[in-house]
Design an enzyme around this catalytic site. Sequence first.
Site: not given
Length: 406
Positions: A22-23, A205, A26
Amino acid sequence: MVVWLLGLVLFALCIGLSVALHEAGHMFTAKWFGMKVRRYFIGFGPTLFSFRRGETEYGFKAIPGGGFCDIAGMTALDPVTPDEAPKAMWRFATWKRVVVMSAGSITHFILGFVILYLMAVSMGLPNEDLRPIVGETSCAAPTQDRVTLKLPDCGPGDPSPAVAAGIQEGDEVVAVAGEPVNEWRQMVAKVRDLRGPTEFEVLRDGERRTVTVDVATVQRTVVGSVPNDENNRVENAGAIGIALSDSVHYGGLSAVGATFSFTGTMFARTWEGLMRFPEKIPAVIRAIGGEDDPERPVSVVGASVIGADAAERGIWSIFILMLAALNFFVGVFNLLPLLPLDGGHIAVVLYERVRDFIRKMRGKAPAGPVDYNKLAGITMVFVVLGGAIVLLTVTADVINPIRLPQ
């Protein structure tokens, strides 16, 4: 117990990785636009070690509970040095600041999507539409207890009509006796009225196959019967000895669309959960007093306990779904227009843009950055309330955690 503790640690590490990414979202977008990133740290508290690469200091702190990305000039109140001033974040275009501020949540959304995609192609996504996909196969038990509604266990020599006809686990029944079916209950209703050899079309399949199943005649309680009722009525019914699969497996390409669809479902649930959050607070308080409520909100601690339970029992689908759900929740929550969340900063930036546009239309000069000091009171109220709710949920999850049923 050892497996449970390993599951707890693994879940906590996955959460820590999500926060770090997350950081990083940024940081990378800020650097991409030319803003100065002073520091990127994982954790809080005293610094364990750090190193400098270019103009950014990277490091780890002692408390592994989050992290931060320090961008110069995130607001006009953030003091900057003369060399930082040209790269101060508040000087950049509105859309660039919005991208940087939302990059953390976008990272969570991408993580959640990737987790679900990998789940789709490996163990499958939850079969929420009740597609008639074969799970376990067993005998067509000849009787059913009218009180408990339980079926007797199969013996070693008991036949399974479905297996005898060549139906396998993972097959999807698409037609019964020439009539198409697309939902489990619809298929069960058709089979109940059948007796003897019947054609079934299954999808395996990607290929449609036709098999002939000798539908057994068994005794079953009437649909709608309830447990512990001796008056439940029993009637003859058709059965082929298959159970519903709780997951749907996908190929590499088909998994993309399925993952987008299921991601949309999880977003809707996350938003609904956020909207109902205030009414669930009393349940958290009651949980501290010992009352169980599996629908109450849980903290990261509670999610980790559930993840550990899932790991101990080998139910990795729940473990993975918890991780995906947590990423979606954090991503959505962080975009709420409340300071000090990223969404609050985005709201301020957009307000400045709209306000200055209106001023320009009226022939006035831009009013400059918003004074965050005037928003300090509202911010503090949210911080205090948010902190109190976190404390309540963590306390409830320590004293009376939600556990997976035995």
